[in-house]
Write a protein that holds these residues in place. Structure first.
Motif, PDB file in Angstrom:
ATOM      1  N   THR A 272       0.853  -1.185   0.000  1.00 24.55           N
ATOM      2  CA  THR A 272       0.000   0.000   0.000  1.00 24.55           C
ATOM      3  C   THR A 272       0.889   1.236   0.000  1.00 24.55           C
ATOM      4  OG1 THR A 272      -1.674  -1.186   1.270  1.00 24.55           O
ATOM      5  CG2 THR A 272      -1.854   1.212   1.199  1.00 24.55           C
ATOM      6  N   PRO A 273       0.768   2.103  -0.999  1.00 26.82           N
ATOM      7  CA  PRO A 273      -0.136   1.996  -2.151  1.00 26.82           C
ATOM      8  C   PRO A 273       0.360   0.956  -3.152  1.00 26.82           C
ATOM      9  CG  PRO A 273       1.279   3.894  -2.404  1.00 26.82           C
ATOM     10  CD  PRO A 273       1.584   3.334  -1.039  1.00 26.82           C
ATOM     11  N   ALA A 274      -0.502   0.614  -4.093  1.00 23.12           N
ATOM     12  CA  ALA A 274      -0.151  -0.405  -5.077  1.00 23.12           C
ATOM     13  C   ALA A 274       1.038   0.054  -5.919  1.00 23.12           C
ATOM     14  CB  ALA A 274      -1.354  -0.693  -5.971  1.00 23.12           C
ATOM     15  N   ASN A 275       1.924  -0.880  -6.227  1.00 27.27           N
ATOM     16  CA  ASN A 275       3.104  -0.596  -7.036  1.00 27.27           C
ATOM     17  C   ASN A 275       2.786  -0.939  -8.490  1.00 27.27           C
ATOM     18  OD1 ASN A 275       5.657  -1.098  -8.463  1.00 27.27           O
ATOM     19  ND2 ASN A 275       6.624  -0.840  -6.465  1.00 27.27           N
ATOM     20  N   PHE A 276       2.876   0.064  -9.361  1.00 28.67           N
ATOM     21  CA  PHE A 276       2.535  -0.140 -10.771  1.00 28.67           C
ATOM     22  C   PHE A 276       3.322  -1.285 -11.379  1.00 28.67           C
ATOM     23  CE2 PHE A 276       3.838   0.674 -15.184  1.00 28.67           C
ATOM     24  CZ  PHE A 276       2.612   0.599 -15.820  1.00 28.67           C
ATOM     25  N   TRP A 277       4.619  -1.342 -11.094  1.00 28.99           N
ATOM     26  CA  TRP A 277       5.461  -2.353 -11.722  1.00 28.99           C
ATOM     27  C   TRP A 277       5.109  -3.751 -11.237  1.00 28.99           C
ATOM     28  CZ3 TRP A 277       7.589  -0.604 -15.840  1.00 28.99           C
ATOM     29  CH2 TRP A 277       7.962   0.734 -15.920  1.00 28.99           C
ATOM     30  N   TYR A 278       4.720  -3.877  -9.978  1.00 28.61           N
ATOM     31  CA  TYR A 278       4.334  -5.188  -9.462  1.00 28.61           C
ATOM     32  C   TYR A 278       3.047  -5.672 -10.135  1.00 28.61           C
ATOM     33  CZ  TYR A 278       7.757  -4.702  -5.676  1.00 28.61           C
ATOM     34  OH  TYR A 278       8.913  -4.568  -4.952  1.00 28.61           O
ATOM     35  N   VAL A 279       2.075  -4.773 -10.273  1.00 29.29           N
ATOM     36  CA  VAL A 279       0.808  -5.149 -10.912  1.00 29.29           C
ATOM     37  C   VAL A 279       1.052  -5.531 -12.371  1.00 29.29           C
ATOM     38  CG1 VAL A 279      -1.518  -4.365 -11.500  1.00 29.29           C
ATOM     39  CG2 VAL A 279      -0.469  -3.636  -9.355  1.00 29.29           C
ATOM     40  N   LYS A 280       1.858  -4.741 -13.059  1.00 27.62           N
ATOM     41  CA  LYS A 280       2.147  -5.012 -14.470  1.00 27.62           C
ATOM     42  C   LYS A 280       2.899  -6.339 -14.626  1.00 27.62           C
ATOM     43  CE  LYS A 280       4.428  -2.957 -18.506  1.00 27.62           C
ATOM     44  NZ  LYS A 280       5.295  -4.118 -18.792  1.00 27.62           N
ATOM     45  N   LYS A 281       3.883  -6.573 -13.753  1.00 26.76           N
ATOM     46  CA  LYS A 281       4.646  -7.822 -13.837  1.00 26.76           C
ATOM     47  C   LYS A 281       3.746  -9.030 -13.595  1.00 26.76           C
ATOM     48  CE  LYS A 281       8.873  -6.205 -14.466  1.00 26.76           C
ATOM     49  NZ  LYS A 281       9.639  -6.488 -15.699  1.00 26.76           N
ATOM     50  N   ARG A 282       2.841  -8.902 -12.622  1.00 23.67           N
ATOM     51  CA  ARG A 282       1.971 -10.040 -12.333  1.00 23.67           C
ATOM     52  C   ARG A 282       1.020 -10.299 -13.496  1.00 23.67           C
ATOM     53  NH1 ARG A 282      -1.202 -11.473  -6.734  1.00 23.67           N
ATOM     54  NH2 ARG A 282      -2.768  -9.954  -7.367  1.00 23.67           N
ATOM     55  N   ARG A 283       0.538  -9.252 -14.120  1.00 20.91           N
ATOM     56  CA  ARG A 283      -0.306  -9.427 -15.307  1.00 20.91           C
ATOM     57  C   ARG A 283       0.453 -10.179 -16.395  1.00 20.91           C
ATOM     58  NH1 ARG A 283      -0.751  -4.541 -19.292  1.00 20.91           N
ATOM     59  NH2 ARG A 283       1.377  -5.363 -19.520  1.00 20.91           N
ATOM     60  N   ASP A 284       1.700  -9.769 -16.633  1.00 15.11           N
ATOM     61  CA  ASP A 284       2.504 -10.410 -17.678  1.00 15.11           C
ATOM     62  C   ASP A 284       2.828 -11.862 -17.338  1.00 15.11           C
ATOM     63  OD1 ASP A 284       2.435  -7.966 -18.917  1.00 15.11           O
ATOM     64  OD2 ASP A 284       4.466  -7.375 -18.324  1.00 15.11           O
ATOM     65  N   CYS A 294      -6.830 -15.069 -14.852  1.00 11.21           N
ATOM     66  CA  CYS A 294      -6.065 -14.223 -13.926  1.00 11.21           C
ATOM     67  C   CYS A 294      -5.453 -13.031 -14.662  1.00 11.21           C
ATOM     68  CB  CYS A 294      -4.961 -15.041 -13.262  1.00 11.21           C
ATOM     69  SG  CYS A 294      -5.557 -16.334 -12.160  1.00 11.21           S
ATOM     70  N   HIS A 295      -5.018 -13.283 -15.887  1.00  8.41           N
ATOM     71  CA  HIS A 295      -4.438 -12.202 -16.688  1.00  8.41           C
ATOM     72  C   HIS A 295      -5.464 -11.114 -16.949  1.00  8.41           C
ATOM     73  CE1 HIS A 295      -3.693 -10.336 -20.687  1.00  8.41           C
ATOM     74  NE2 HIS A 295      -2.502 -10.147 -20.156  1.00  8.41           N
ATOM     75  N   GLU A 296      -6.683 -11.510 -17.304  1.00 10.16           N
ATOM     76  CA  GLU A 296      -7.732 -10.533 -17.580  1.00 10.16           C
ATOM     77  C   GLU A 296      -8.111  -9.768 -16.319  1.00 10.16           C
ATOM     78  OE1 GLU A 296     -10.482  -8.282 -19.662  1.00 10.16           O
ATOM     79  OE2 GLU A 296      -8.791  -9.520 -20.304  1.00 10.16           O
ATOM     80  N   TYR A 297      -8.161 -10.460 -15.195  1.00 10.23           N
ATOM     81  CA  TYR A 297      -8.478  -9.817 -13.918  1.00 10.23           C
ATOM     82  C   TYR A 297      -7.424  -8.760 -13.571  1.00 10.23           C
ATOM     83  CZ  TYR A 297      -9.102  -9.350  -8.844  1.00 10.23           C
ATOM     84  OH  TYR A 297      -9.281  -8.855  -7.580  1.00 10.23           O
ATOM     85  N   GLU A 298      -6.164  -9.129 -13.731  1.00 10.96           N
ATOM     86  CA  GLU A 298      -5.081  -8.202 -13.384  1.00 10.96           C
ATOM     87  C   GLU A 298      -5.019  -7.036 -14.369  1.00 10.96           C
ATOM     88  OE1 GLU A 298      -2.912  -7.440 -10.263  1.00 10.96           O
ATOM     89  OE2 GLU A 298      -3.614  -9.488 -10.563  1.00 10.96           O
ATOM     90  N   ARG A 299      -5.344  -7.319 -15.630  1.00 11.84           N
ATOM     91  CA  ARG A 299      -5.342  -6.254 -16.634  1.00 11.84           C
ATOM     92  C   ARG A 299      -6.370  -5.190 -16.283  1.00 11.84           C
ATOM     93  NH1 ARG A 299      -8.003  -4.410 -20.892  1.00 11.84           N
ATOM     94  NH2 ARG A 299      -9.701  -5.913 -20.578  1.00 11.84           N
ATOM     95  N   ARG A 300      -7.536  -5.609 -15.843  1.00  8.68           N
ATOM     96  CA  ARG A 300      -8.581  -4.649 -15.479  1.00  8.68           C
ATOM     97  C   ARG A 300      -8.190  -3.859 -14.232  1.00  8.68           C
ATOM     98  NH1 ARG A 300     -14.195  -8.153 -16.386  1.00  8.68           N
ATOM     99  NH2 ARG A 300     -13.935  -8.467 -18.648  1.00  8.68           N
ATOM    100  N   TRP A 301      -7.583  -4.549 -13.270  1.00  7.96           N
ATOM    101  CA  TRP A 301      -7.153  -3.849 -12.066  1.00  7.96           C
ATOM    102  C   TRP A 301      -6.071  -2.820 -12.387  1.00  7.96           C
ATOM    103  CZ3 TRP A 301      -9.059  -2.485  -7.823  1.00  7.96           C
ATOM    104  CH2 TRP A 301      -9.939  -3.293  -7.103  1.00  7.96           C
ATOM    105  N   LEU A 302      -5.251  -3.140 -13.371  1.00  4.44           N
ATOM    106  CA  LEU A 302      -4.204  -2.196 -13.759  1.00  4.44           C
ATOM    107  C   LEU A 302      -4.823  -0.908 -14.292  1.00  4.44           C
ATOM    108  CD1 LEU A 302      -1.069  -2.193 -13.872  1.00  4.44           C
ATOM    109  CD2 LEU A 302      -1.251  -2.830 -16.266  1.00  4.44           C
ATOM    110  N   LEU A 303      -5.893  -1.026 -15.067  1.00  5.95           N
ATOM    111  CA  LEU A 303      -6.580   0.151 -15.606  1.00  5.95           C
ATOM    112  C   LEU A 303      -7.255   0.958 -14.505  1.00  5.95           C
ATOM    113  CD1 LEU A 303      -8.227  -1.470 -18.762  1.00  5.95           C
ATOM    114  CD2 LEU A 303      -6.250   0.043 -18.711  1.00  5.95           C
TER     115      LEU A 303
END
Length: 313
Positions: A272-284, A294-303
């Motif tokens: 907290t707060p969310a780390n952009f790079w961590y969210v992006k890496k997990r999506r990838d 899971c990829h689609e879920y993380e992609r939406r959360w990234l947006l």
């Protein structure tokens, strides 16, 4: 202030000056000059302050005033203020060349790198010409080149700048002094920072958008350079620590182990707060593993979490 005698006053002893004085007897008194803070601020040195002093006490039970009307005249010449002068330093004068070098290094750090690059390079080259491998200059240049908004355009320069900084550290001496994983020092901090920046730049060179603009000429040599640098970094720090984990994740992905990369990422993910790079890496990584849901879920959360990064226009 009045004291019984000078000795008592100088020693800070309390002494009584009051009491009956029989006819024909005498008593000595000592008048203490006022402290400088008690002298009126409007009085200058040499001015004479006048006043009066009484040696008796009024007593209505007795006939007469009991003391001289108007008292006795008293005057004080304001003394000159003593000015304390700082003694001249007995230490030898500093090295003019060293002082000039410090001044120029400070000036270099203040030059805006992106808008006044030529001026920065000219001063940096001047300093390095007189003092080769001057670490503050090399470190400053590395930090400017490795700016988050511009590093992808000059990754080769970042690697070269990191190598120049690494070369200023005697790693054998440092290891003998602190041990590779133990202790802290300025040298170790500089070394580890340069190794991490170099590793990140080498990893960025493998990104699709970077390869499209700057293809890797010798992939085998590039892979060897990344592995060698990562191994050296691992000698000094634990690469799974939060500071270096993104490079460790890249190392695992290059070895074809996305699940291990996801393991280390998940360790630091709930921040907290969310780390952009961590969210992006997990999506990838979800995409790499074939976990489409899971990829689609993380992609939406990234947006949702970082809308500014993915604005439509």
């Amino acid at each position: 202030k009045i004291g019984a005698n000078r000795g008592a006053v100088s020693l800070g002893l309390r002494s009584s000056t009051s009491g009956p004085l029989p006819p024909g007897q005498s008593r000595s008194l000592y008048l203490v000059a006022p402290r400088p803070s008690q002298v009126p601020s409007s009085a200058a040195a040499g001015d004479t302050l006048v006043g009066s002093i009484h040696y008796g006490r009024s007593n209505p039970a007795r006939h007469g005033a009991g003391r001289r009307p108007g008292g006795f005249r008293l005057s004080l010449v304001v003394p000159a203020t003593t000015v304390k002068t700082k003694p001249l330093s007995s230490s030898p004068a500093g090295d003019l060349a060293s002082e000039e070098r410090k001044f120029l290094i400070d000036r270099l750090k203040r030059i805006p790198f992106e808008t006044r690059r030529k001026e920065f390079d000219a001063l940096a080259n001047k300093l390095l010409a007189t003092t080769p491998n001057l670490r503050p200059v090399l470190v400053t240049r590395l930090e400017r080149l490795d700016h988050v908004d511009h590093r992808k355009k000059r990754l080769g320069d970042v690697v070269a700048a990191a190598d120049a900084v690494i070369a200023t550290v005697d790693t054998d001496k440092l290891a003998a002094t602190l041990g590779r994983r133990g202790g802290r020092s300025a040298d170790k901090g500089v070394l580890v920072d340069a190794l991490y920046r170099k590793g990140r730049a080498l990893a960025y060179m493998e990104l699709p958008e970077v390869i499209a603009a700057h293809p890797i000429a010798d992939k085998a040599a590039h892979a060897k350079a990344f592995d060698s640098n990562f191994k050296e970094l691992g000698r000094w720090v634990d690469t799974t620590e939060n500071t270096y984990v993104l490079l460790h994740i890249r190392h695992e992905r290059r070895r074809g182990r996305p699940a291990m990369a996801l393991k280390w990422l998940t360790k630091y993910y709930p921040g907290t707060p969310a780390n952009f790079w961590y969210v992006k890496k997990r999506r990838d990584l979800y995409e790499k593993l074939g976990w489409s849901h899971c990829h689609e879920y993380e992609r939406r959360w990234l947006l949702v979490r970082f809308p500014k990064v993915y604005e439509a226009f």
